[in-house]
Design a protein around this motif. Structure first.
Motif, PDB file in Angstrom:
ATOM      1  N   SER A  45       8.526  18.124 -11.505  1.00  0.00           N
ATOM      2  CA  SER A  45       8.371  17.209 -12.636  1.00  0.00           C
ATOM      3  C   SER A  45       9.107  15.888 -12.408  1.00  0.00           C
ATOM      4  N   LEU A  48       6.865  12.952 -12.380  1.00  0.00           N
ATOM      5  CA  LEU A  48       6.538  12.381 -13.689  1.00  0.00           C
ATOM      6  C   LEU A  48       7.655  11.450 -14.167  1.00  0.00           C
ATOM      7  N   ILE A  51       7.251   8.208 -12.336  1.00  0.00           N
ATOM      8  CA  ILE A  51       6.081   7.458 -12.823  1.00  0.00           C
ATOM      9  C   ILE A  51       6.411   6.777 -14.153  1.00  0.00           C
ATOM     10  N   LEU A  52       7.053   7.532 -15.067  1.00  0.00           N
ATOM     11  CA  LEU A  52       7.399   6.991 -16.382  1.00  0.00           C
ATOM     12  C   LEU A  52       8.409   5.841 -16.247  1.00  0.00           C
ATOM     13  N   VAL A 250       6.637   7.867  -5.580  1.00  0.00           N
ATOM     14  CA  VAL A 250       5.787   9.012  -5.926  1.00  0.00           C
ATOM     15  C   VAL A 250       5.185   9.624  -4.663  1.00  0.00           C
TER      16      VAL A 250
END
Length: 452
Positions: A45, A48, A51-52, A250
Motif C-alpha cells: 500500500s 498508494l 501516488i497520493l 511508483v
C-alpha cells in the motif's frame, strides 16, 4: 570583462539544469534507503501513499509556479508570502525555510559520513561530511552555472540507477526470474497479506517517510531569479513532475515488491542493494553506496544553494549595516557571504556527529520534515490569497481545480501533522517546530517595536 550588474543574481541556469534540478528535488536518500523502512510499515500500500503524496506535490508545485510566474521579479516564494500574507508571515516563513535546508544539509552530511564508512570503516563519521561540505561550498562560490552543472550530473547518476533497477525488474518479470525468495511476479503485491497487510495504521504511519522523500520538491522555485527564460522553463519542469513520480517512485517500488515479497525486505537495508545482488552484480553494495553518497551530496549541494539565497534575501533589508553585508553578491553574482555564514551553521553537525553520532540523522531529519509541512501550507495559503486578487484571476499558468485543490492540500497536510503525533520521534520534532515558530513570532514583534 563581466558587464552584468553584480548587485543582481545572474540568469545562468539553463533549461537542462532546471529540469534535472527539478528531478533531483524529488529523488533522494528517502527513496534509496528509506523505502525499505516505509515498505515494512505499509507493505504494497506504500505505492498508494506515494501516488497520493505525489498528486499533492504536483498541485502544490502548480500553485507555487503560478505565484512565481505572476511576478518574475520575485527572488523566491517568500517574497510572495510577504506580499500576500504580510511581513510577519514572510519573516517566519523565510527563516523557517532557511533552517529547514540547514537541517537537511546536516542530515545529508551525517548520511555521507555513515555511507563512506562502508568503504573506510576506520574514518570518523564527521570527517567525510566536512570534506564534502568544503568541496560543495567551493562549487557554489564559483557561479550559479557551476552549481547547476554539478547538480545536473548528480541527478543524472540517480536517474540512471533507478532506470537500471526498473529495466532489470521488467526483464526479470518477463522471464519469471527465480530469486532465493521465489519467482519474480506481480502476485507478490497481494499474496502476502493483501495490498494493506499492516492495516490502515501501517499505511498512515508510512506518510512521515513518504513526506521526507518529497522534501525539496519546491526547491526548483528558488531558481526562478537565476533561470534563463523562466516563463518557458519553469512550467515545463513543474508539469513533468507527475511523470517523474510515476516512473521514479511508483515504478521503482512496484518493481522492488514484485521481485521481493514485502515482508522479506529489511527496514535497515536498501532494497536497491538486494535487487542488484540478485541480478548478479557482486559489487551491488558498493554501486548503490556510490549512488546514495551522490544523492546525499546532491541534497547538500541544493541545501547550500538554497540557504545562501534565502539568507541573502532575509538580510538584504536589515537596518544593521553588518547584517546587511551578508546579502552582498560577489563578482560572480553569488551571495558569497551568505554561503559562508550558512556553511558555518551547517558545520555544527560536525560537532553533533562527534558527540551523538547515532542520533543526529533522526533528530535533524524529523525536524526538517515537520517544518516543511508548515512551509508547504504557507505556500498554499499565499496562493489562496493571490487567487482573490485581480492578478490572480487573470493568471495564465492556472492551478488545476483551484481553490478546491488548495483546500485538499491543506487537509492532507493537517492529517499528516496529526499522524506525526503518534510517533515519539516525530512528536518531539513537531513540538520543537512549534517552539521555533513562537520564537520567530516574538522576535519579529520585538524588532517591529524597536523600529517604531
Amino acid at each position: 570583462m563581466d558587464t552584468q550588474d553584480t548587485t543582481e543574481l545572474a540568469r545562468n541556469l539553463k533549461n537542462r539544469h532546471v529540469q534535472l534540478i527539478a528531478i533531483g528535488g524529488t529523488i533522494g536518500t528517502g527513496l534509496f534507503l528509506g523505502s525499505g523502512q516505509s515498505i515494512r510499515l505499509a507493505g504494497p500500500s506504500i505505492i498508494l501513499a506515494y501516488i497520493l503524496t505525489g498528486m499533492v506535490c504536483f498541485l502544490l508545485m502548480r500553485a507555487l509556479g503560478e505565484l512565481l510566474l505572476s511576478n518574475l521579479g520575485y527572488h523566491s516564494f517568500v517574497e510572495a508570502v510577504r506580499e500576500y500574507l504580510g511581513d510577519t508571515a514572510g519573516f517566519i516563513t523565510g527563516w523557517t525555510y532557511w533552517i529547514c535546508w540547514v537541517t537537511i544539509a546536516m542530515a545529508e552530511m551525517t548520511a555521507i559520513g555513515i555511507y563512506v564508512q562502508l568503504w573506510l570503516p576506520g574514518v570518523p563519521q564527521w570527517v567525510p561530511g566536512l570534506v564534502f561540505l568544503i568541496i560543495l561550498l567551493g562549487v557554489n562560490l564559483i557561479t550559479v552555472g557551476a552549481f547547476g552543472e554539478v547538480e545536473f550530473w548528480f541527478s543524472l547518476i540517480k536517474i540512471v540507477a533507478i532506470i537500471g533497477l526498473i529495466v532489470a525488474g521488467i526483464v526479470m518479470l518477463i522471464v519469471s526470474y527465480k530469486t532465493p525468495s521465489g519467482h519474480v511476479t506481480v502476485a507478490n503485491l497481494v499474496t502476502h497479506g493483501g495490498f494493506f497487510p499492516t492495516g490502515m495504521k501501517g499505511f498512515l504511519l508510512s506518510f512521515q517517510m513518504v513526506i521526507f522523500s518529497f522534501i525539496g520538491i519546491e526547491m526548483v522555485g528558488m531558481t526562478a531569479a537565476e533561470t534563463q527564460d523562466p516563463k518557458t522553463v519553469l512550467p515545463k519542469a513543474i508539469n513533468d513532475i507527475p511523470i517523474r513520480i510515476i516512473i521514479f517512485y511508483v515504478g521503482a517500488l512496484f518493481i522492488i515488491m514484485c521481485i521481493y515479497p514485502w515482508n522479506q525486505l529489511q527496514a535497515s537495508q536498501s532494497p536497491f542493494v538486494m535487487v542488484f545482488k540478485d541480478i548478479g552484480i557482486t559489487a551491488a553494495a558498493s554501486v548503490i553506496n556510490f549512488v546514495v553518497i551522490t544523492a546525499a551530496a546532491s541534497a547538500c549541494n541544493s541545501s547550500l544553494y538554497t540557504t545562501g539565497r534565502m539568507l541573502a534575501e532575509l538580510t538584504a533589508s536589515s537596518k544593521n549595516q553588518k547584517v546587511r553585508r551578508i546579502s552582498k553578491l560577489s563578482k560572480h553574482h553569488v551571495p558569497a557571504n551568505a554561503l559562508y555564514v550558512s556553511c558555518v551553521i551547517i558545520a555544527i553537525s560536525v560537532a553533533l556527529n562527534y558527540l551523538i553520532p547515532s542520533q543526529v540523522f533522526t533528530l535533524v531529519s524529523t525536524v526538517a520534515t515537520t517544518c516543511f509541512i508548515f512551509i508547504w501550507g504557507i505556500i498554499i495559503l499565499t496562493h489562496l490569497k493571490f487567487k482573490k486578487t485581480e492578478k490572480g484571476k487573470k493568471s495564465e499558468f492556472k492551478t488545476p481545480f483551484a481553490p478546491v485543490s488548495d483546500y485538499f492540500i491543506l487537509v492532507f497536510l493537517a492529517a499528516v501533522a496529526v499522524i506525526l503525533c503518534f510517533k515519539h520521534e516525530t512528536l518531539v520534532a513537531l513540538i520543537l517546530s512549534v517552539v521555533w515558530f513562537c520564537v520567530l513570532y516574538f522576535v519579529k514583534k520585538h524588532n517591529d517595536k524597536k523600529i517604531a
